[in-house]
Design a protein around this motif. Structure first.
Motif, PDB file in Angstrom:
ATOM      1  N   GLY A  86     -82.120-100.344  -5.316  1.00  0.00           N
ATOM      2  CA  GLY A  86     -81.682-100.843  -4.010  1.00  0.00           C
ATOM      3  C   GLY A  86     -80.165-100.787  -3.895  1.00  0.00           C
ATOM      4  O   GLY A  86     -79.618-100.558  -2.811  1.00  0.00           O
ATOM      5  N   ASP A 185     -82.808-107.688   3.529  1.00  0.00           N
ATOM      6  CA  ASP A 185     -82.952-107.356   2.117  1.00  0.00           C
ATOM      7  C   ASP A 185     -84.113-108.166   1.556  1.00  0.00           C
ATOM      8  O   ASP A 185     -84.008-109.370   1.345  1.00  0.00           O
ATOM      9  CB  ASP A 185     -81.636-107.661   1.390  1.00  0.00           C
ATOM     10  N   TYR A 188     -87.053-109.560  -3.003  1.00  0.00           N
ATOM     11  CA  TYR A 188     -87.984-110.506  -3.641  1.00  0.00           C
ATOM     12  C   TYR A 188     -89.249-110.717  -2.816  1.00  0.00           C
ATOM     13  O   TYR A 188     -89.955-111.704  -2.986  1.00  0.00           O
ATOM     14  CB  TYR A 188     -87.261-111.836  -3.923  1.00  0.00           C
ATOM     15  N   THR A 211     -87.347-103.214  -3.568  1.00  0.00           N
ATOM     16  CA  THR A 211     -86.988-102.636  -4.871  1.00  0.00           C
ATOM     17  C   THR A 211     -88.161-102.707  -5.845  1.00  0.00           C
ATOM     18  O   THR A 211     -89.038-103.565  -5.712  1.00  0.00           O
ATOM     19  CB  THR A 211     -85.771-103.366  -5.483  1.00  0.00           C
ATOM     20  N   SER A 213     -87.371-103.207  -8.963  1.00  0.00           N
ATOM     21  CA  SER A 213     -86.714-103.826 -10.119  1.00  0.00           C
ATOM     22  C   SER A 213     -87.223-105.211 -10.463  1.00  0.00           C
ATOM     23  O   SER A 213     -87.039-105.666 -11.588  1.00  0.00           O
ATOM     24  CB  SER A 213     -85.212-103.952  -9.866  1.00  0.00           C
ATOM     25  N   LYS A 214     -87.784-105.927  -9.508  1.00  0.00           N
ATOM     26  CA  LYS A 214     -88.095-107.321  -9.747  1.00  0.00           C
ATOM     27  C   LYS A 214     -89.591-107.480 -10.019  1.00  0.00           C
ATOM     28  O   LYS A 214     -89.995-107.517 -11.164  1.00  0.00           O
ATOM     29  CB  LYS A 214     -87.620-108.158  -8.556  1.00  0.00           C
TER      30      LYS A 214
HETATM   31  C1  LIG Z   1     -81.920-107.105  -7.288  1.00  0.00           C
HETATM   32  C2  LIG Z   1     -81.462-107.030  -5.886  1.00  0.00           C
HETATM   33  C3  LIG Z   1     -81.366-105.816  -5.177  1.00  0.00           C
HETATM   34  C4  LIG Z   1     -81.646-104.449  -5.714  1.00  0.00           C
HETATM   35  O1  LIG Z   1     -81.625-104.282  -7.033  1.00  0.00           O
HETATM   36  P1  LIG Z   1     -81.860-102.828  -7.644  1.00  0.00           P
HETATM   37  O2  LIG Z   1     -82.147-103.109  -9.063  1.00  0.00           O
HETATM   38  O3  LIG Z   1     -80.590-102.058  -7.428  1.00  0.00           O
HETATM   39  O4  LIG Z   1     -83.002-102.206  -6.922  1.00  0.00           O
HETATM   40  C5  LIG Z   1     -81.000-105.854  -3.849  1.00  0.00           C
HETATM   41  N1  LIG Z   1     -80.722-106.997  -3.249  1.00  0.00           N
HETATM   42  C6  LIG Z   1     -80.800-108.166  -3.885  1.00  0.00           C
HETATM   43  C7  LIG Z   1     -80.498-109.398  -3.132  1.00  0.00           C
HETATM   44  C8  LIG Z   1     -81.154-108.221  -5.217  1.00  0.00           C
HETATM   45  O5  LIG Z   1     -81.193-109.407  -5.837  1.00  0.00           O
END
Ligand SMILES: *Cc1c(COP(=O)(O)O)cnc(C)c1O
Length: 356
Positions: A86, A185, A188, A211, A213-214
């Protein structure tokens, strides 16, 4: 000859982003999933990776994964854009909608990457601070966009690091009050179960970020995506790095996305553990904890930076925001596995009860 021409003077006041990622036994600082991708998928992942031709450039837009994400969201391919995390898409946003002479409306305290990207691209940051309970100052935001000079706005929902969703009615009013591009965004989203996706077709100025990632355990792989109107996505095609999403990430993302149902039990456990962690923190004298719709909890206490040190000395890494503007005395803990959460609470309780 030993000389070096200076970098762009704009960089003079900037410091590199520091995730303060120190190895520890219990890593609760970066909102990662405590579990790696499910065991069941490991074979399939290995097979998918083995099929990637390393000598060939990847599909620039990752159309196969793009199609899968589009379909899951009831959209066509051209409503979806993949990015190298992201974070890359957030940078592309500053490149495409920011720039010199342009303005970004920020709502601190929030994800610090937004303002950093704006500064790098010479975009003016207009800050409308949140209320003392970290909710958005809705009337102030609406009044500010009514002036008509804001080019893009980011609503983080749930907000990082404070944890709560933005009010859906507010997001709608904002979308209708401005022609600025409004990024919601939803990094989460899988923990909050709330999305503004239903408003996408009817609001040209709405863009959504998600994303892998989480919730999907792929922080190490770097994969995120935008959902937006095709002509908005087209503007991003002009600024993005052509091959930003490498072939390995595309292959891994495809397997994970196709099997995303396997992640649901882990997500449910995190949400259940979030409640326990909240109760546990509430029960510690001197700790003020903020409720959360995500996979982390922000809390405030006296001697927060000493508590951070004490936690680290006892093997637990959390995120220290105690010196950050508007987050004085605050720490953020990611919801981990049940054992990790218990360990964090035990160490913090010891610190607060003065056993240190
Ligand atoms: C973790 C996060 C992202 C994106 O994280 P990536 O690992 O780069 O995909 C975007 N916005 C928020 C608020 C986040 O906490």
């Amino acid at each position: 000859m030993n000389r070096l021409r200076q970098a762009n003077p704009r960089l003079a006041g900037l410091v590199p982003y520091d995730p303060k990622y120190i190895p520890a036994e219990v890593m609760l600082s970066a909102n990662e999933n405590p579990s790696d991708v499910p065991e069941k998928l490991q074979k399939e992942l290995a097979r998918a990776l083995a099929e990637v031709p390393f000598n060939r450039y990847p599909d620039p837009l990752g159309n196969r994964l793009r199609d899968a994400i589009a379909q899951a969201n009831g959209l066509e391919r051209d409503w979806v854009l993949l990015g190298n995390g992201g974070d890359e898409l957030l940078f592309d946003l500053a490149l495409a909608w920011g720039g010199s002479g342009r303005k970004f409306l920020d709502m601190p305290p929030t994800f610090s990457v937004y303002a950093a990207n704006a500064r790098l691209t010479d975009t003016t940051v207009v800050s409308v601070a949140r209320m003392p309970d970290f909710s958005i100052d809705e009337e102030a935001v609406l009044a500010r966009v009514a002036q008509g000079d804001i080019d893009y706005v980011i609503v983080t929902s749930p907000n990082n690091p404070t944890g709560k969703l933005a009010d859906e009615g507010f997001v709608l009013r904002l979308l209708e009050a401005t022609d600025a591009l409004v990024l919601v965004d939803e990094a989460y989203f899988e923990f909050s179960h709330r999305t503004v996706r239903p408003y996408l077709e009817s609001h040209e100025n709405l863009l959504i970020l998600r994303t892998f990632s989480k919730a999907f355990s792929l922080a190490g792989v770097r994969l995120g995506y935008f959902l937006g109107h095709p002509h908005v996505i087209r503007e991003f095609l002009k600024v993005r790095q052509p091959y930003s999403v490498d072939a390995l990430s595309q292959a891994v993302g495809q397997v994970v996305f196709d099997n995303r149902a396997l992640f649901q039990p882990g997500i449910d456990l995190i949400v259940e553990q979030r409640g326990r962690l909240l109760e546990g923190l509430r029960a510690i004298p001197g700790v003020e904890v903020f409720d959360s719709d995500a996979n982390y909890l922000l809390f405030r206490m006296e001697n927060a930076s000493e508590a951070w040190e004490y936690l680290l000395e006892h093997g637990v890494l959390v995120r220290d925001f105690s010196k950050s503007p508007l987050l004085e005395d605050c720490l953020r803990v990611t919801v981990g596995s049940p054992g990790q959460n218990r360990r964090f609470l035990d160490v913090l309780r010891d610190f607060c009860l003065g056993k240190h």
